[in-house]
Design an enzyme around this catalytic site. Sequence first.
Site, short mmCIF file in Angstrom:
data_model
loop_
_atom_site.label_atom_id
_atom_site.label_comp_id
_atom_site.label_asym_id
_atom_site.label_seq_id
_atom_site.Cartn_x
_atom_site.Cartn_y
_atom_site.Cartn_z
CE LYS A 116 -4.20 1.77 2.10
NZ LYS A 116 -3.87 3.18 2.08
CB CYS A 410 13.88 39.86 21.02
SG CYS A 410 12.80 39.98 19.58
#
Length: 670
Positions: A116, A410
């Site tokens: 598959k 920051c």
Amino acid sequence: MAAEKEPLLEIQELTQRLNYLNYQYYQNSISEVPDYEFDMMLKRLQELEEQHPELALPNSPTTRVGGTITKNFKTVLHKYPMLSLGNTYSEEDLREFDKRVRKAVGDDVEYVCEQKFDGVAISLTYENGIFVQGATRGDGTRGDDITANVRTIRDIPLQVHGENFPELFEVRGEVFMPFSVFEQLNQDREETGEQLLANPRNAASGTLKQQDSSIVASRKLGCFSYGFHCSPNPFTTHSESLQAIQKWGFKVSDTWRKCTSIETVLEYIQEWEQKRLELPIATDGVVIKVSSYALQEELGFTAKSPRWAIAYKYPAMSAATKLQGIQYQVGRTGAVTPVALLEPVLLAGTVVKRASVHNANEIHRLDLRLGDVVFVEKGGEIIPKITGVDTSKRPDDSQPIEYPTHCPACGTPLIRTEGEANFYCPNDEGCAPQIKAKLEHFISRKAMNIDGLGPETVEQLYQLGLVRHAADLYSLTYEQLISLERMGEKSANNLLSSLQKSKEAPFDRVLFALGIRFVGSTVAKKLTEHFPDLEALRGATLEELVAVNEIGERIATSIIAYFSQPENVQMVEKLKEAGLQFKAENTAPALESDKLTGKTFVISGVFESVSREELQQLIITHGGKVVSSISAKLSYLVAGDKMGPAKLEKANKLRITILSEGQFLEMIQA
Ligand code: IVH
């Protein structure tokens, strides 16, 4: 000789006509003739080219390089619905399936077991042996017509080989991206600061939906065919069809096997559980099909899937564990990506503590909450990912995860550009992880290749305020280095000499090292071949940039944005002062003649006696200029083999002179 005149004329006429029709059809969505008529002409051309390969034109529409742009894919109705398969994970269910089958049709059953494949289902229609339509599954009844893209997949024949095929039939298969192509693609994306693709299946599916078929052609997709539909069907079993379509030129994986009992089916499944991991493409189970078409018909369908087939899925390499937190990482380009922190858990032999979550949408989609028990899986991708939440184990007081609005490093407010899944921290000059990641990129092997400077040293240099930008590396002194932790005399000297040596790195490596978004190593090479020095590149306009082969608007805009920031210009100047190479070594080869002065050229296709690069070089050394797109101002189009039909059509329309390889070489030798 005389006998060949006729086919030559016919080939020329057919090529021209078909190219024109192709152009009208794909570019303008106009069908001037019925599909059948088109297909007959193409078939005739293919026949002629097969009989007289020496007469085939470089612009034959039979080539596959793509170049077609499809704005909106047409919806097509599937002649045979594209069903899905019932799934199971257990041996017991398989035995049940076998019992059901035998009860319905008797004991004389032969199964075909197949891998598959974990890709994208595709339907391929052939009329008179010619590929006429490629369509996605869609909702099973209607799919997208992606013919132009499918044409570029080399595992799919455009013309069926041999003679014995029905007038009209359909082949079904799975389009996939091999692991190797997927990894390379992601490596390139990482280099250019683009979001990584989650797995080969997503990559294949995204590629098939590209509007520009030349992008599809460049991605090297593959296709395994596993189904045949035709009425009336000339074959009696599925295994017979597989053999036949393989002979016709379809790629059929040789992993399939006939099994006459459920025991042998189970053996096949067991055998492939490990072996499948060695295949070059992703698979996730085994499909078991009753081989006889008559029995298939007898068994019929449920609402969604056939009763004659079932998919056994290997247990996903998955584990359940607790989500302890989410860490937000800031990358070189400022992209903020979430990473899940997990209670350590064993998964496919390794202890997993972190998993990728991709982006903010994913947190929302999964409805992730801190403290949740989550499922972690290892699929085709290397890094495990969270695939779901066990909500039954959710603590009452669990809190949804709030995606940060400010940069976790920051504190700058994050921004999100339209169409992008990621949030970005715009503070590229002051945000520590961005600065450090930029430095790490600068010193990396493919960039300046500076030995003896790992992430820890970068961290120290950053913490001590010694280095903020790449240029600062070149003012480091022995005294400063020796004062660092774990830095001995020898390492300090090595690092200094490595920095010294990096000043010899060629311009393209320096340009790549700057870390301009979308400028990977290949793009940097292209740019430095075209712009002899920094000044030329910095001063280039958008038009001049996109005129360079393979440089698109996205890259061009990014370059302009980079040089419009004074900090960047300042840093580049400093690097220049430090002695780095900002001049290409070989881009200004001595002129051999001025025969092509003032002339512009577009090169397209592949050539017999010279490579594209050599051709480019020849044009330049004779005073000409190579550009990437055809415009009314263009002097010549040099057409090689496998050139895109759209380009040729455009050149014809604008009455551009088209040169063959031979004609071009004559021109400079004359
Ligand atoms: S046969 C009606 N064979 O699995 C059955 N499918 O869940 C049609 N697939 O959509 C499918 N490998 O995309 C078949 N060897 C194989 C397959 C396969 C992968 C995919 C296919 C299909 C899905 C069904």
